[in-house]
Design a protein around this motif. Sequence first.
Motif, PDB file in Angstrom:
ATOM      1  N   ASP A  74      62.265 -54.029  39.087  1.00  0.00           N
ATOM      2  CA  ASP A  74      61.733 -54.995  38.601  1.00  0.00           C
ATOM      3  C   ASP A  74      62.371 -56.373  38.626  1.00  0.00           C
ATOM      4  OD1 ASP A  74      63.806 -54.305  37.069  1.00  0.00           O
ATOM      5  OD2 ASP A  74      63.279 -54.774  35.072  1.00  0.00           O
ATOM      6  N   GLY A  75      63.439 -56.428  39.497  1.00  0.00           N
ATOM      7  CA  GLY A  75      64.058 -57.630  40.022  1.00  0.00           C
ATOM      8  C   GLY A  75      64.662 -57.275  41.249  1.00  0.00           C
ATOM      9  N   ASN A 135      64.993 -54.005  30.640  1.00  0.00           N
ATOM     10  CA  ASN A 135      65.183 -54.266  32.000  1.00  0.00           C
ATOM     11  C   ASN A 135      65.050 -52.588  32.503  1.00  0.00           C
ATOM     12  OD1 ASN A 135      66.067 -54.963  34.803  1.00  0.00           O
ATOM     13  ND2 ASN A 135      68.264 -54.545  33.971  1.00  0.00           N
ATOM     14  N   VAL A 136      64.738 -52.682  34.045  1.00  0.00           N
ATOM     15  CA  VAL A 136      64.798 -51.405  34.469  1.00  0.00           C
ATOM     16  C   VAL A 136      66.043 -51.329  35.446  1.00  0.00           C
ATOM     17  CG1 VAL A 136      63.826 -49.763  36.059  1.00  0.00           C
ATOM     18  CG2 VAL A 136      62.378 -50.921  34.404  1.00  0.00           C
ATOM     19  N   PRO A 137      67.073 -50.501  35.097  1.00  0.00           N
ATOM     20  CA  PRO A 137      68.358 -50.697  35.945  1.00  0.00           C
ATOM     21  C   PRO A 137      68.023 -50.489  37.264  1.00  0.00           C
ATOM     22  CG  PRO A 137      68.056 -48.496  34.417  1.00  0.00           C
ATOM     23  CD  PRO A 137      66.955 -49.699  34.307  1.00  0.00           C
ATOM     24  N   ASP A 162      65.807 -52.250  43.086  1.00  0.00           N
ATOM     25  CA  ASP A 162      65.695 -52.600  41.805  1.00  0.00           C
ATOM     26  C   ASP A 162      64.208 -52.750  41.612  1.00  0.00           C
ATOM     27  OD1 ASP A 162      66.360 -52.999  39.274  1.00  0.00           O
ATOM     28  OD2 ASP A 162      65.932 -55.140  39.512  1.00  0.00           O
ATOM     29  N   ASP A 194      72.113 -55.398  39.285  1.00  0.00           N
ATOM     30  CA  ASP A 194      70.822 -56.012  39.368  1.00  0.00           C
ATOM     31  C   ASP A 194      70.947 -57.524  38.683  1.00  0.00           C
ATOM     32  OD1 ASP A 194      70.367 -55.855  36.670  1.00  0.00           O
ATOM     33  OD2 ASP A 194      68.629 -54.501  37.025  1.00  0.00           O
ATOM     34  N   ASN A 195      69.725 -58.397  38.929  1.00  0.00           N
ATOM     35  CA  ASN A 195      69.938 -59.832  38.362  1.00  0.00           C
ATOM     36  C   ASN A 195      69.901 -59.605  36.972  1.00  0.00           C
ATOM     37  OD1 ASN A 195      67.248 -58.560  38.735  1.00  0.00           O
ATOM     38  ND2 ASN A 195      66.377 -60.448  38.047  1.00  0.00           N
ATOM     39  N   ASP A 196      69.975 -58.687  36.166  1.00  0.00           N
ATOM     40  CA  ASP A 196      69.890 -58.584  34.786  1.00  0.00           C
ATOM     41  C   ASP A 196      71.258 -58.063  34.170  1.00  0.00           C
ATOM     42  OD1 ASP A 196      67.714 -59.833  33.784  1.00  0.00           O
ATOM     43  OD2 ASP A 196      66.512 -58.236  34.724  1.00  0.00           O
TER      44      ASP A 196
HETATM   45 CA    CA Z   1      66.165 -54.446  36.992  1.00  0.00          CA
END
Ligand code: CA
Length: 335
Positions: free
Chosen positions: A130-131, A101-103, A128, A169-171
Amino acid sequence: MRKLALLTIVLLFVGIASANSLTVDFYWEPVQPTDLEEVHFYDNSTGDIIAWIWYFGDGNSSTEQNPVHKYEDNGTYLVRLVVWDKYGQMEYKEKYITILNVPPVANAGEDRIVNNLTVTFNASLSYDLDGYIERYIWDFGDGNSKEGKTVEHEYEEEGIYNVNLTVIDNDGAEDYDEINVTVDVTPPITNYSLNEEKKWYNTSVIVTLNATDNLAGVNATYYKIDDGDWQEYEENFSVSEEGTHKIYYYSIDNAGNVEEVKNFTIKIDYTPSVTNYSINATYGNNGWIVSKAKITLNATDNLAGINKTYYKIDDGDWQEYTKPFNFSAEGTHKI
Ligand SMILES: [Ca+2]
Ligand SMILES: [Ca+2]
Ligand SMILES: [Ca+2]
Ligand SMILES: [Ca+2]
């Protein structure tokens, strides 16, 4: 000799055959990719391979030897490479690949100086790639915290606060940002000083203004003389016109708090007083006085008023005039 040559050829063939035996392996770059990066897969197999099938573990596949694949989301995927050689042999290999995941990136805004105890905070410059950001958590630096993209907080008192923003983020990955917030609701205080403290001046007067502020610092000091224009104070100034003057002044701090206008008075008088005399006596001929003379001195002044009047008779000492005096010594006298 022919037998030996044949053996050599046979051995050579066996050697080539073993070199062509089928093994399967692969690797990828970058080693720890994110879900924003393309992953380059490289076939590292040996043998006379004629076909490849890659299963990327996310439902996608490729028949290229060295495919490039981009994963839609972070996670761990089982990658399988299956190869066939020209002899009809098949081999396969599986490896787990972890896509990161990208923070998120937290952005609490710029440092702030405010003149209100109620402050609004805005985290909308956070992102974010990637999310999306699921949570925005503000720590206001005074023991209180609140959750939200934009939040309002009322401080109990002035101060310089270290405000921390945490975004998740969502991750579940986090990032932090911090800003300083100066909460200042108190105007600056300006004092004046003069080169000399007097009720009346007979010189020009040098005025110095000195402003201090509790927190945000002084932004500017302004003054005006009588009905003149307001000017920004940069260095001391002089007041030199004769008369009574009112000097008005105030300052503004860097938070925007405006001090109430204050004033003081300067009185300047350059014009000397004028003293007249009158003689009350009996006159004989040719201006000679033939009685005792009563001498009255009368002083007037344009502005400051009379402080003292002095007189002396002939070569006598100067003395202070307080009331009319009599004079009767014979002779010619200068008063
Ligand atoms: Ca992310
Ligand atoms: Ca994700
Ligand atoms: Ca202040
Ligand atoms: Ca005068």
